[in-house]
Design an enzyme around this catalytic site. Structure first.
Site, PDB file in Angstrom:
ATOM      1  N   ARG B  51       0.834  -1.204   0.000  1.00  0.00           N
ATOM      2  CA  ARG B  51       0.000   0.000   0.000  1.00  0.00           C
ATOM      3  C   ARG B  51       0.872   1.259   0.000  1.00  0.00           C
ATOM      4  O   ARG B  51       0.604   2.220  -0.728  1.00  0.00           O
ATOM      5  CB  ARG B  51      -0.938   0.000   1.221  1.00  0.00           C
ATOM      6  CG  ARG B  51      -1.699   1.283   1.450  1.00  0.00           C
ATOM      7  CD  ARG B  51      -2.622   1.624   0.270  1.00  0.00           C
ATOM      8  NE  ARG B  51      -3.160   2.968   0.389  1.00  0.00           N
ATOM      9  CZ  ARG B  51      -2.545   4.059  -0.020  1.00  0.00           C
ATOM     10  NH1 ARG B  51      -1.354   3.970  -0.588  1.00  0.00           N
ATOM     11  NH2 ARG B  51      -3.109   5.242   0.128  1.00  0.00           N
ATOM     12  N   ILE B  65      -1.144   7.343   8.157  1.00  0.00           N
ATOM     13  CA  ILE B  65      -2.162   6.311   8.409  1.00  0.00           C
ATOM     14  C   ILE B  65      -1.859   5.068   7.568  1.00  0.00           C
ATOM     15  O   ILE B  65      -2.588   4.755   6.635  1.00  0.00           O
ATOM     16  CB  ILE B  65      -3.590   6.828   8.124  1.00  0.00           C
ATOM     17  CG1 ILE B  65      -3.669   7.516   6.748  1.00  0.00           C
ATOM     18  CG2 ILE B  65      -4.056   7.779   9.208  1.00  0.00           C
ATOM     19  CD1 ILE B  65      -5.110   7.720   6.268  1.00  0.00           C
ATOM     20  N   PRO B  66      -0.764   4.336   7.873  1.00  0.00           N
ATOM     21  CA  PRO B  66      -0.479   3.113   7.132  1.00  0.00           C
ATOM     22  C   PRO B  66      -1.638   2.129   7.307  1.00  0.00           C
ATOM     23  O   PRO B  66      -2.173   2.033   8.410  1.00  0.00           O
ATOM     24  CB  PRO B  66       0.802   2.587   7.785  1.00  0.00           C
ATOM     25  CG  PRO B  66       0.837   3.213   9.141  1.00  0.00           C
ATOM     26  CD  PRO B  66       0.172   4.546   8.989  1.00  0.00           C
ATOM     27  N   HIS B  67      -2.037   1.470   6.225  1.00  0.00           N
ATOM     28  CA  HIS B  67      -3.135   0.530   6.350  1.00  0.00           C
ATOM     29  C   HIS B  67      -2.982  -0.601   5.343  1.00  0.00           C
ATOM     30  O   HIS B  67      -2.376  -0.435   4.288  1.00  0.00           O
ATOM     31  CB  HIS B  67      -4.488   1.227   6.179  1.00  0.00           C
ATOM     32  CG  HIS B  67      -4.585   2.068   4.938  1.00  0.00           C
ATOM     33  ND1 HIS B  67      -4.157   3.373   4.903  1.00  0.00           N
ATOM     34  CD2 HIS B  67      -5.044   1.800   3.714  1.00  0.00           C
ATOM     35  CE1 HIS B  67      -4.366   3.877   3.699  1.00  0.00           C
ATOM     36  NE2 HIS B  67      -4.898   2.946   2.943  1.00  0.00           N
ATOM     37  N   GLY B  68      -3.557  -1.737   5.680  1.00  0.00           N
ATOM     38  CA  GLY B  68      -3.462  -2.881   4.781  1.00  0.00           C
ATOM     39  C   GLY B  68      -4.556  -3.885   5.065  1.00  0.00           C
ATOM     40  O   GLY B  68      -4.991  -4.060   6.195  1.00  0.00           O
TER      41      GLY B  68
END
Lengths: 457, 150
Positions: B51, B65-68
């Protein structure tokens, strides 16, 4: 209070779309500006702007890196900014939007004396028709004038292989005129359904040409394609992974198939029946009542200019020419010349009834008219069919009837004014010219009475 | 689903010391594992990095806001870090990052739920007072109060 609208969108549709929306809302609140923000993110379109919102907006901010259906803002003050700018400096963006000049689109009730405002607010099918016509117009002018130039070398000159006249006829008649109806249909459809509408529209228009349905068939094809594609855009819902297939595969393939099949089976069949039916009827009518035959042939020539009714009349007259009856072809040619000639004259005597574009096109229509290129009238007819077609039909009917009644004859199938200069090609030349002039004047007078004022410019 | 449903005591880091993005993410991931939210840490990390490669998740104002979405997650989870010193995260506005929200969701997790949380969080993060509160929190309880209702 001035109201600002905004649309935010970003490719991932998670953070920035909403941050920009929030930032703009916050900045607007601080400045005491009313705002509505449409977000187009990962969870779809939220807080969608309505037509009412758009009509009442001072300006519209687009902070987006993806498609936001901009066409709905046509004619409004639109400010485009990078989405990052809306997040970083929303106050500045709001100020810039507030300082824009609102493009005036007044909502005048019918009956008020502000005709100008009413005319500018062109919407719905009429707007789509106008879009198609405006793209077609230069093609008609180019094709028509090139054919006319080819006639200068002699009306049959283009039949000689390898001559310049032949080349000009290929450019104008074989190519430009072949594009005319597809472009009309394609851009009507484009106006309705944007980019995905173009391909099915062009294909439907080409089919209208091929099945001999003429420009009226092209208008049908354009609206058909536009609304079919629009319906598909709104109703085909695929899982996100396949959603990309809709515009590049499903709409072009299925949309064109639907439009094409409808054109061939639903439109094509009646078109052929009309042609066959009219041909048979004309044959039965015979040449007994010359003036009446001329009247009918004239009206038919002007009805659809290249469509089935026109072709039935022209083919009938050509058939009689082959058997030595020279009256009907004279009537047919005169009746095919008066529509563009009448329109040309109308743009001169009643300029207020025509747009600037049409007034310019009127000059070309004059040249096309004297060359018996009836197609010169098509852009005018297509943009206002219910007023223009009856007017030109009456003019052509008068010309046709006069030409027959006064005993004019013609020994060539085409050529317009050029053929008048050839000795012995036209019998009763003086009467023939009188028929033409009267038909032209009748057409122009009717048009200037029937058509509504266009602009005050 | 509310934000407070998926953030745990073990996934909150106040005054976290990290030299760069990798260290920061590793520490937060460890917290998620400890809270029992993760099945396969490598798979989830892979999703996070994928991402990130598509575009930075550092959305500006010192926030990332790292997201996966990954089958490496056992349940939807959220981790929060308040960094002692800000780090470079290739952010959109060039500012270094001091606040990190890390989100992980299993593949089969109910549709848009986690996206809605991200959206709500993004909207909140634009407000300077919300960010200031996040920077100022001293305890986990204080943080949970700030995050209440999102």
């Amino acid at each position: 209070m001035k109201k600002i609208l905004a649309v935010t969108a970003c490719p991932t549709g998670i953070a920035h779309t909403y941050m920009a929306a929030e930032a703009l809302t916050q900045a607007a609140a601080q400045k005491n500006v009313e705002i509505k923000v449409e977000t187009r993110g990962a969870v779809g379109v939220e807080n969608a702007l309505t037509a009412e919102d758009i009509a009442g907006a001072h300006a519209i901010i687009i902070a987006a890196e993806t498609e936001v259906e901009e066409s709905r803002f046509a004619g409004r003050a639109v400010l485009k900014v990078a989405i990052g700018e809306a997040i970083k400096d929303p106050g500045k963006v709001i100020d810039a939007a507030m300082n824009m000049e609102t493009v005036k689109v007044q909502n005048m009730e019918p009956g008020t004396n502000n005709k100008e405002a009413q005319k500018k607010q062109v919407t719905g099918p009429y707007k789509h028709l106008m879009t198609g016509v405006s793209y077609m117009l230069p093609i008609v002018v180019a094709g028509g004038l090139l054919i006319a130039v080819s006639f200068i070398f002699g009306i049959e000159a283009f039949k000689e292989q390898g001559t310049l006249a032949e080349a000009l006829m290929t450019i104008g008649g074989g190519t430009a005129f072949a594009l005319m109806v597809p472009i009309l249909a394609g851009f009507i459809s484009f106006s309705i359904a944007e980019k995905p509408g173009l391909a099915p529209g062009l294909i439907g228009g080409m089919l209208a040409s091929k099945i001999g349905a003429g420009f009226l068939g092209g208008i049908i094809a354009g609206f058909l394609a536009g609304y079919v594609v629009q319906f598909m855009k709104e109703n085909i819902k695929l899982p996100k992974n396949f959603a990309g297939l809709v515009p590049i595969l499903i709409i072009p393939f299925i949309g064109s198939a639907i439009v094409g099949l409808l054109m061939i089976y639903v439109i094509g069949t009646p078109v052929k029946m009309i042609m066959d039916g009219l041909s048979a009827w004309l044959t039965n009518l015979g040449t007994a009542n010359a003036a009446f035959l001329g009247l009918i042939l004239g009206a038919m020539m002007a009805f659809d200019m290249g469509g089935p009714v026109n072709k039935a009349a022209y083919t009938f007259a050509i058939g009689l020419l082959g058997t030595g009856f020279y009256g009907p072809i004279a009537a047919v040619m005169a009746a095919g010349m008066t529509p563009p000639l009448g329109l040309w004259l109308a743009t001169l005597i009643a300029p207020k009834k025509f747009s600037v574009e049409e007034r310019e096109a009127g000059k070309a229509a004059g040249v096309l008219g004297i060359s018996f290129i009836t197609e010169g009238a098509i852009p005018f007819a297509a943009s206002d069919p219910f007023r223009v077609i009856p007017s030109i039909m009456v003019g052509s009917a008068v010309t046709g009837a006069l030409s027959m009644a006064l005993g004019a004859t013609l020994k060539a199938p085409h050529g317009g004014i050029f053929v008048l200069l050839i000795p012995n090609a036209v019998g009763n030349l003086g009467m023939y010219v009188i028929s033409l002039v009267i038909g032209t004047v009748v057409t122009a007078l009717l048009l200037s009475v029937v058509k509504k004022n266009k602009t005050t410019a | 689903m509310e934000l407070l449903d998926i953030i745990k005591e073990d996934t909150v880091f106040l005054g976290l010391e990290a030299a760069n993005r990798e260290e920061c993410v590793a520490a937060m991931l460890a917290g998620m594992e400890k809270a029992g939210l993760v099945k396969d840490a490598a798979a989830y990390l892979n999703a996070l990095n994928e991402r990130e490669a598509k575009g930075t998740t550092a959305i500006g104002f010192g926030v990332a806001i790292p997201h996966g979405k990954s089958d490496g997650m056992a349940a939807p989870g959220l981790a929060f870090a308040q960094l002692k010193t800000s780090i470079d995260w290739n952010s959109l506005d060039g500012s270094p990052v001091q606040l990190v929200f890390m989100i992980g969701v299993p593949m089969e997790a109910a549709g848009d739920e986690h996206i809605k949380i991200l959206i709500a969080l993004s909207r909140k993060l634009i407000h300077a007072d919300f960010r200031e509160k996040l920077l100022a929190v001293q305890s986990k309880q204080e943080l949970f109060q700030v995050l209440q209702g999102i």
